[in-house]
Design a protein around this motif. Structure first.
Motif, PDB file in Angstrom:
ATOM      1  N   ILE A 183     -12.948  -6.098  17.443  1.00  0.00           N
ATOM      2  CA  ILE A 183     -13.614  -5.455  16.311  1.00  0.00           C
ATOM      3  C   ILE A 183     -12.592  -5.265  15.200  1.00  0.00           C
ATOM      4  O   ILE A 183     -11.583  -4.582  15.381  1.00  0.00           O
ATOM      5  CB  ILE A 183     -14.230  -4.106  16.709  1.00  0.00           C
ATOM      6  CG1 ILE A 183     -15.263  -4.314  17.839  1.00  0.00           C
ATOM      7  CG2 ILE A 183     -14.881  -3.429  15.512  1.00  0.00           C
ATOM      8  CD1 ILE A 183     -15.853  -3.027  18.367  1.00  0.00           C
ATOM      9  N   ILE A 184     -12.865  -5.875  14.064  1.00  0.00           N
ATOM     10  CA  ILE A 184     -11.957  -5.824  12.916  1.00  0.00           C
ATOM     11  C   ILE A 184     -12.748  -5.367  11.695  1.00  0.00           C
ATOM     12  O   ILE A 184     -13.856  -5.862  11.459  1.00  0.00           O
ATOM     13  CB  ILE A 184     -11.318  -7.205  12.646  1.00  0.00           C
ATOM     14  CG1 ILE A 184     -10.561  -7.685  13.890  1.00  0.00           C
ATOM     15  CG2 ILE A 184     -10.386  -7.134  11.437  1.00  0.00           C
ATOM     16  CD1 ILE A 184     -10.115  -9.128  13.791  1.00  0.00           C
ATOM     17  N   MET A 185     -12.185  -4.448  10.943  1.00  0.00           N
ATOM     18  CA  MET A 185     -12.837  -3.977   9.723  1.00  0.00           C
ATOM     19  C   MET A 185     -11.894  -4.188   8.546  1.00  0.00           C
ATOM     20  O   MET A 185     -10.715  -3.841   8.608  1.00  0.00           O
ATOM     21  CB  MET A 185     -13.185  -2.488   9.827  1.00  0.00           C
ATOM     22  CG  MET A 185     -13.923  -1.939   8.607  1.00  0.00           C
ATOM     23  SD  MET A 185     -14.182  -0.144   8.739  1.00  0.00           S
ATOM     24  CE  MET A 185     -15.230  -0.076  10.190  1.00  0.00           C
ATOM     25  N   LEU A 193      -8.578  -2.438   7.941  1.00  0.00           N
ATOM     26  CA  LEU A 193      -8.668  -0.996   8.145  1.00  0.00           C
ATOM     27  C   LEU A 193      -8.760  -0.643   9.625  1.00  0.00           C
ATOM     28  O   LEU A 193      -8.362   0.451  10.016  1.00  0.00           O
ATOM     29  CB  LEU A 193      -9.895  -0.440   7.413  1.00  0.00           C
ATOM     30  CG  LEU A 193      -9.986  -0.708   5.906  1.00  0.00           C
ATOM     31  CD1 LEU A 193     -11.288  -0.159   5.356  1.00  0.00           C
ATOM     32  CD2 LEU A 193      -8.794  -0.098   5.171  1.00  0.00           C
ATOM     33  N   LEU A 194      -9.307  -1.550  10.419  1.00  0.00           N
ATOM     34  CA  LEU A 194      -9.503  -1.270  11.845  1.00  0.00           C
ATOM     35  C   LEU A 194      -9.183  -2.518  12.662  1.00  0.00           C
ATOM     36  O   LEU A 194      -9.578  -3.626  12.307  1.00  0.00           O
ATOM     37  CB  LEU A 194     -10.949  -0.835  12.097  1.00  0.00           C
ATOM     38  CG  LEU A 194     -11.340  -0.600  13.564  1.00  0.00           C
ATOM     39  CD1 LEU A 194     -10.568   0.584  14.136  1.00  0.00           C
ATOM     40  CD2 LEU A 194     -12.835  -0.355  13.687  1.00  0.00           C
ATOM     41  N   TRP A 195      -8.486  -2.304  13.768  1.00  0.00           N
ATOM     42  CA  TRP A 195      -8.062  -3.411  14.648  1.00  0.00           C
ATOM     43  C   TRP A 195      -8.016  -2.837  16.063  1.00  0.00           C
ATOM     44  O   TRP A 195      -7.106  -2.107  16.423  1.00  0.00           O
ATOM     45  CB  TRP A 195      -6.679  -3.886  14.195  1.00  0.00           C
ATOM     46  CG  TRP A 195      -6.125  -5.109  14.882  1.00  0.00           C
ATOM     47  CD1 TRP A 195      -5.399  -5.131  16.044  1.00  0.00           C
ATOM     48  CD2 TRP A 195      -6.239  -6.463  14.458  1.00  0.00           C
ATOM     49  NE1 TRP A 195      -5.045  -6.418  16.353  1.00  0.00           N
ATOM     50  CE2 TRP A 195      -5.544  -7.267  15.394  1.00  0.00           C
ATOM     51  CE3 TRP A 195      -6.851  -7.091  13.377  1.00  0.00           C
ATOM     52  CZ2 TRP A 195      -5.437  -8.651  15.283  1.00  0.00           C
ATOM     53  CZ3 TRP A 195      -6.752  -8.472  13.262  1.00  0.00           C
ATOM     54  CH2 TRP A 195      -6.060  -9.238  14.206  1.00  0.00           C
ATOM     55  N   ALA A 210      -1.075  -5.561  12.517  1.00  0.00           N
ATOM     56  CA  ALA A 210      -2.212  -6.127  11.784  1.00  0.00           C
ATOM     57  C   ALA A 210      -2.518  -5.324  10.518  1.00  0.00           C
ATOM     58  O   ALA A 210      -2.788  -5.905   9.458  1.00  0.00           O
ATOM     59  CB  ALA A 210      -3.445  -6.166  12.679  1.00  0.00           C
ATOM     60  N   ILE A 211      -2.456  -4.029  10.620  1.00  0.00           N
ATOM     61  CA  ILE A 211      -2.798  -3.179   9.465  1.00  0.00           C
ATOM     62  C   ILE A 211      -1.704  -3.225   8.400  1.00  0.00           C
ATOM     63  O   ILE A 211      -1.976  -3.221   7.195  1.00  0.00           O
ATOM     64  CB  ILE A 211      -3.069  -1.739   9.928  1.00  0.00           C
ATOM     65  CG1 ILE A 211      -4.366  -1.697  10.746  1.00  0.00           C
ATOM     66  CG2 ILE A 211      -3.149  -0.781   8.741  1.00  0.00           C
ATOM     67  CD1 ILE A 211      -4.715  -0.332  11.291  1.00  0.00           C
TER      68      ILE A 211
END
Length: 212
Positions: A183-185, A193-195, A210-211
């Motif tokens: 799930i990536i945002m 934003l999300l990882w 990642a961020i």
């Protein structure tokens, strides 16, 4: 404009020899200072009346309550004591005794509210009430013109909604981490934003990598 204060006194006792002495004093600076003070007091009352924060000020030496805004009485549910506080009947120790009745940490609350425990420090903590609310408490010393500590300012804020939101976010983050799918945002500028944990496993980059 100038402010003048005049004092008139008589000289001599007899009607024939009676004279008058006039003493005129320029009190413009004093009047301007008084007007500035009144303006500041009005501004302070306005700010504290609309603020979501509760303000409470206690004199160190006597334990007298120098100031408490309406929000203070609302948060602690002690509106019925407002008149006693404003008349000087209730002091700090009396207020502590009333407030600790609705806390779930009574002994710790009483100890942390004693001047000797928090003297000369800036303190911040959270108080859990028996009705489920969470109150953030902040306090610090107030100095007089001689830079001597003479009173302590307390500020209280009801952060119950914020704590519930933080709890929900933690629960949601935990659910995302146990999901088997990556799930990536990303935002509109494609910043990540999300990882979640599955994304780390599939792509080989940690969340921090990642961020950043």
């Amino acid at each position: 404009n100038r402010w003048l204060k005049a004092k008139i006194s008589t000289i001599g006792n007899s009607q024939e020899n009676r004279r008058f002495a006039y003493l005129v004093d320029d009190i413009t600076q004093r009047k301007e200072a008084e007007e500035k003070l009144r303006w500041k007091q009005t501004l302070l009352r306005t700010i504290t009346s609309v603020s979501p924060l509760a303000f409470y000020v206690v004199e160190n030496r006597t334990g007298n309550i120098l100031y408490a805004n309406q929000r203070f009485y609302d948060i602690w549910g002690i509106k019925h004591l407002q008149e006693s506080v404003e008349c000087g009947i209730f002091k700090h120790k009396n207020i502590v005794e009333e407030c600790y009745k609705i806390t779930s940490q009574a002994p710790a609350f009483i100890k942390s509210s004693q001047p000797d425990c928090i003297n000369k420090c800036i303190c911040e903590d959270e108080i859990l009430l028996s009705d489920g609310r969470t109150i953030r408490r902040f306090s610090r010393e107030i100095q007089n013109q001689e830079f001597q500590d003479f009173a302590r300012l307390y500020m209280f804020e009801n952060i119950t909604s914020r704590k519930h939101t933080e709890h929900q976010l933690r629960e949601q983050a935990a659910l995302l981490d146990i999901a088997s799918d990556a799930i990536i945002m990303r935002d509109l500028s494609h910043k990540i934003l999300l990882w979640n944990k599955s994304a780390e496993r599939i792509y080989g980059w940690t969340e921090e990598e990642a961020i950043s």
